[in-house]
Write a protein that holds these residues in place. Structure first.
Motif, PDB file in Angstrom:
ATOM      1  N   ILE A   1      52.060  30.954  42.311  1.00 44.99           N
ATOM      2  CA  ILE A   1      51.976  31.980  41.255  1.00 44.99           C
ATOM      3  C   ILE A   1      51.208  31.396  40.088  1.00 44.99           C
TER       4      ILE A   1
ATOM      5  N   SER B   1      47.935  32.182  37.125  1.00 44.83           N
ATOM      6  CA  SER B   1      47.560  33.332  36.308  1.00 44.83           C
ATOM      7  C   SER B   1      46.701  34.302  37.102  1.00 44.83           C
TER       8      SER B   1
ATOM      9  N   VAL C   1      47.705  35.958  39.403  1.00 41.87           N
ATOM     10  CA  VAL C   1      48.540  37.127  39.671  1.00 41.87           C
ATOM     11  C   VAL C   1      48.146  38.286  38.764  1.00 41.87           C
ATOM     12  N   LEU C   2      47.644  37.958  37.566  1.00 41.07           N
ATOM     13  CA  LEU C   2      47.283  38.990  36.605  1.00 41.07           C
ATOM     14  C   LEU C   2      45.937  39.628  36.912  1.00 41.07           C
TER      15      LEU C   2
ATOM     16  N   SER D   1      56.163  31.230  35.060  1.00 40.70           N
ATOM     17  CA  SER D   1      55.420  32.174  35.901  1.00 40.70           C
ATOM     18  C   SER D   1      56.219  33.447  36.134  1.00 40.70           C
TER      19      SER D   1
ATOM     20  N   SER E   1      54.861  37.113  34.627  1.00 39.87           N
ATOM     21  CA  SER E   1      54.688  38.143  35.654  1.00 39.87           C
ATOM     22  C   SER E   1      55.591  39.335  35.374  1.00 39.87           C
TER      23      SER E   1
ATOM     24  N   THR F   1      56.639  35.069  45.760  1.00 39.58           N
ATOM     25  CA  THR F   1      55.334  35.346  45.165  1.00 39.58           C
ATOM     26  C   THR F   1      54.751  36.664  45.671  1.00 39.58           C
TER      27      THR F   1
ATOM     28  N   PHE G   1      56.245  39.502  43.680  1.00 39.46           N
ATOM     29  CA  PHE G   1      55.617  39.639  42.363  1.00 39.46           C
ATOM     30  C   PHE G   1      54.172  40.109  42.481  1.00 39.46           C
ATOM     31  N   TYR G   2      53.458  39.641  43.504  1.00 35.35           N
ATOM     32  CA  TYR G   2      52.067  40.039  43.677  1.00 35.35           C
ATOM     33  C   TYR G   2      51.937  41.538  43.924  1.00 35.35           C
TER      34      TYR G   2
ATOM     35  N   CYS H   1      52.860  43.332  40.650  1.00 32.82           N
ATOM     36  CA  CYS H   1      51.810  43.198  39.628  1.00 32.82           C
ATOM     37  C   CYS H   1      50.556  43.962  40.034  1.00 32.82           C
TER      38      CYS H   1
END
Length: 483
Positions: free
Chosen positions: A52, A54, A56-57, A202, A206, A290, A293-294, A297
């Motif tokens: 994870i 950045s 991810v953003l 992270s 996130s 992850t 969250f992916y 996001c």
């Protein structure tokens, strides 16, 4: 608590022969090396810190290029492939038997044990080239987050129309100064506390990004989305659509890159229970966490911003308010990248220092440890070669970052170039060699299909990333803030 962590972490666990170099004899493993203390928790923290990032953003931007169908499908596909091949790599840590065989301390050692020949050099080139690239990329992205904090306060004070341009270079220098200090942490075994802090950061940024996106959607924002992503003739030209699609695939490939440090993480685990079993569980926890969250996001970010999703919706100012929350999220990104830099940098440090010790074993500048009493920490063993070499490395990465300050293009290039050899090719080939998969058997055929399919994906993603990088270079103006 922090003091206890430092007392247990910030010193050198000497390897065999440490007594001769002025250090005390510590408890050792059965192979004479440092006693390992890693657990499922610390391994999972290392993985989450490595995975994870950045990047991810930027997934909302990637989903915008691919659309509602292909975007989540590519995310899930890369997560499944990464987990599957990581289990193969975990089994190869010991050779020839995954439980009772001889330990291999690095990725190159594993490749040497199972494949040998020039593949060892090719592995080293791919792995350490990737690690160097990642540390440069993290210097860039950390500075972007620091700049975003300053710009966020400027926008809040002067309004959104004010340019609030700020140079990234002073923040890159500040990041490098912090890394010079942290780089003196002797080895990967001492990084657990830093990885746990970085993993927590992270999760924090996130979650903030997801929460802000949900609030934007719930607030009645009507962003234009589609099943196929950005529309040709409306958002982009047909050529731009192709290049952006390829670059988005590269970004997603980078988002799952941790195979390059998997063996080094596994080498921190205690010998009981078997390292491969613990590492597989840690990989499952890391990859599934992850991926959760992916998807959130990427998909919620796309729902919030639609086809106009920015490359990074925190540093790219998809949100301006509440400015204090944006500031906090960007501070979390910077702290996370401070720890992540070390996770990817420590294998580089260990490789160079090990090679130098082998080349010049009698050189006291390289081998001697100087004990220094430090208040509240205990005895720290200073190695002058480590001090000079690691400081030089951090300075070089910072200088390169200042000359090459890009975000999405750089991430995609690294991910596309390293995904296939380190995440797919070597784990599959070593698995075939370890379990002696019969040539042209069903299992052999589908493993080869997987390998070549991922090669094609990596090549097209690499092409898209190079095109994006060339475009960014043409439009780049020195001394201008890059976000």
């Amino acid at each position: 608590m922090a003091r206890e962590i430092l007392n247990s972490s910030l010193y050198i666990e000497q390897e065999h022969g440490a007594c001769e170099n002025g250090g005390p004899r510590k408890s050792l493993d059965d192979d004479g090396r440092q006693k390992r203390t890693g657990t499922l928790v610390t391994a999972s923290a290392h993985i989450i810190t490595a995975v994870i990032g950045s990047g991810v953003l930027s997934l909302a931007w990637a989903i915008a290029q691919l659309g509602w169908v292909a975007g989540p499908a590519v995310l899930i596909a890369f997560s499944a492939i990464t987990y599957f091949t990581s289990t193969m790599l975990a089994d190869c840590y010991r050779a020839p038997d995954p439980v009772t065989g001889k330990r291999n301390y690095t990725y190159m050692d594993v490749v040497k044990a199972y494949l040998g020949g020039r593949k060892v050099q090719l592995c080293g080139l791919a792995q350490y080239g990737n690690l160097v690239g990642v540390t440069i990329g993290y210097t860039i992205t950390a500075s972007i987050s620091m700049v975003a904090v300053k710009r966020s306060n400027c926008f809040h004070k002067h309004g959104h129309r004010d340019g609030c341009h700020t140079s990234n270079n002073p923040f890159m220098i500040a990041f490098a100064c912090i890394q010079i200090v942290l780089s003196q942490i002797p080895n990967f075994h001492e990084l657990s506390w830093l990885s746990i802090v970085a993993a927590a950061m992270s999760f924090a940024y996130s979650s903030i990004g997801i929460g802000l996106s949900i609030a934007k959607v719930a607030g009645g924002a009507h962003a234009r989305t589609s099943l196929t992503g950005v529309a040709v003739g409306i958002d982009v030209t047909s050529t731009e659509k192709v290049w952006r699609t390829l670059q988005a695939i590269g970004d997603i490939a980078f988002a799952y890159a941790y195979s390059n440090v998997l063996v080094e993480i596994q080498d921190t685990l205690k010998s009981g229970p078997p390292e491969n079993k613990v590492m597989k569980r840690a990989s499952l926890i890391g990859v599934s966490t992850t991926t959760f969250f992916y998807v959130l996001c990427g998909c919620i970010g796309y729902a919030a911003f639609g086809n106009a999703a920015p490359g990074n919706f925190l540093t790219g100012f998809g949100f301006y308010e509440p400015f204090w929350l944006i500031d906090f999220a960007n501070i979390c990104i910077a702290i996370h990248l401070i720890g992540a830099y070390q996770v990817f940098g420590q294998p580089i440090f260990a490789f160079v220092e090990g090679w130098c010790r082998d080349m010049w074993p009698e050189n006291k500048f390289i081998t001697r440890e100087h004990p220094i009493e430090m208040p509240f920490v205990g005895v720290y063993y200073l190695n002058l070669f480590r001090l000079v070499w690691r400081t030089t490395y951090v300075i070089i990465t910072a200088v390169v970052a200042m000359l090459f300050p890009f975000f999405n293009d750089f991430l995609g290039l690294i991910g596309a170039a390293s995904f296939w050899p380190l995440t797919v090719y070597f784990p599959v080939e070593m698995h075939i060699a370890q379990v002696k998969v019969r040539k042209y058997s069903f299992r052999w055929v589908w493993l080869k299909i997987l390998t070549y399919a991922c090669l094609v994906v990596s090549l097209v993603a690499l092409t898209g990333s190079i095109q994006g990088l060339v475009k960014a270079l043409r439009s780049y103006k020195p001394f201008q803030s890059v976000s």
